[in-house]
Design a protein around this motif. Structure first.
Motif: not given
Length: 413
Positions: A232-258
């Motif tokens: 749930g926390v990762v989904r919320r964090h990802a929504r913020v980053v995606r919204a803030a990066m919309a229409g800007r330079r390409p940025v790959r978003l990923d999650v890799r827990p250990e």
């Protein structure tokens, strides 16, 4: 709740709250002048390197200075004002740019993490009917011999609603990471990696189970609560980053827990009523590739809490692995309280020779909770909940307030 209006460049230093001062960079308190000058130099150097141009247009000209009021402590930490996308973040910079040209990097990884729960929202109930926080002080409250008197745990539970520290952290770190990444030259690949803990929180309670104080079924319940919370926390964090990066330079978003396989092994054992011995978990972790093998050899964990802490170090080291023979630079954008993770990662990166030591940019929260004159403002330890009452007696939804402060130009998140 009291609100403080911060002037962009106050003519004279002002006290925001006990332990926090606000000043113009050119006119700090005399006792802090050297620290502020060093912070300005370091922040300028890191941003100039990452953006391949001077950051003069985003430097707000002010600084928030934190004084450690705890007994026996005299540290001073300056947070320089940096205005990104119309939002002023006060940032503590750590590290120095590497001796590698920005254009020779294989990629830049902006690593942002969110703590789960808060100290008051996940708890265990002992046989003496004492409520003990599971996550307080990184899980140490659960094992405090004097506080819980080593009573057997008969229940665990947690508030399923998002906490204010989780929501505020996602908004603050998500918008800061996006603003930072957007200015990196477009030909340099950028990855925004969300580093939210996965196995570390179940490990907070593992020692109690190994000591016979928590049955396997309760540790299994706590583990399930953590896994669900993580997603749930990762989904919320990802929504913020995606919204803030919309229409800007390409940025790959990923999650890799250990150590996800180790976590699933622990959960499978608990389903059978077995509490996995700590030594077995460490052995499994050392089989998770060369990184973990070397990490455990250099920093052998002696407790479950140690192993959980290593997952944060490993996440930062893995993010810095070279790509196609070209070096990767990691910029850790995390809460200021997590600076020790950065310093240990930098030390181990040099020892292991696996990549460039990471840089740190730690944005300060705009919300403070004063628990006492001699304690540091700590939103996680002193979670205020969702609602507060302002100076005029009106109820304030802190979730809405945080959204308006950090994402004024974005749609509702």
């Amino acid at each position: 709740m009291e609100s403080t209006r911060m002037h962009a460049t106050p003519p004279q230093p002002q006290i925001l709250t006990p332990g926090l001062d606000h000043a113009a960079v050119i006119n700090p308190p005399p006792s802090c002048a050297q620290a502020v000058a060093s912070a300005e130099h370091r922040t300028n150097g890191i941003l100039t390197y990452l953006w391949d141009q001077r950051p003069d247009d985003v430097l707000a000209g002010d600084v928030v200075i934190e004084h450690d009021l705890r007994s026996g402590h005299s540290n001073t930490t300056p947070y320089l004002g940096v205005c990104l996308d119309g939002i002023t973040h006060h940032v503590w910079a750590r590290g120095t740019p590497p001796p590698v040209d920005l254009h020779d990097l294989g990629r830049v990884v902006v690593l942002g993490g969110i703590c789960l729960w808060s100290a008051s929202t996940a708890w265990a109930i002992t046989a003496g009917h004492r409520r003990v926080p599971i996550t307080g002080y990184r899980g140490r409250a659960l094992h405090h011999r004097k506080r819980n008197r080593r009573k057997r745990i008969i229940a665990v539970d947690a508030n399923p609603a998002p906490t204010f520290p989780e929501v505020e952290g996602s908004l603050r770190l998500g918008t800061f990471c996006a603003g930072l990444a957007a200015r990196i030259p477009r030909h340099v690949p950028v990855v925004a990696r969300l580093d939210s803990p996965y196995l570390s929180y179940p490990l907070y309670a593992l020692q109690a189970a190994l000591d016979g104080l928590m049955p396997a079924r309760l540790l299994a319940k706590w583990t399930d609560l953590d896994f669900a919370r993580h997603h749930g926390v990762v989904r919320r964090h990802a929504r913020v980053v995606r919204a803030a990066m919309a229409g800007r330079r390409p940025v790959r978003l990923d999650v890799r827990p250990e150590l996800t396989r180790v976590a699933l092994h622990l959960r499978a054992d608990l389903a059978r009523g077995r509490v996995t011995p700590f030594e077995e978990l460490v052995d499994l972790a050392s089989q998770e590739g060369q990184l973990w093998k070397e990490l455990i050899a250099l920093e052998p964990p002696s407790t479950p809490l140690d192993l959980g802490y290593l997952t944060y170090i490993a996440a930062a080291l893995r993010a810095g692995e070279p790509v196609d023979g070209r070096p990767t630079l990691v910029v850790i954008a995390d809460d200021p309280a997590e600076w020790r993770i950065l310093e240990r990662t930098r030390k181990l990166a040099r020892q292991m020779g696996t990549g460039l030591p990471p840089l740190g940019l730690h944005p300060l929260s705009r919300f403070w909770v004063n628990a006492g004159e001699k304690s540091r403002p700590d939103l996680y330890a002193h979670d205020p909940g969702r609602y507060a009452i302002d100076e005029d007696g009106r109820y304030i939804d802190l979730f809405d307030l945080g959204t308006s402060l950090y994402t004024p130009s974005l749609p509702a998140l």
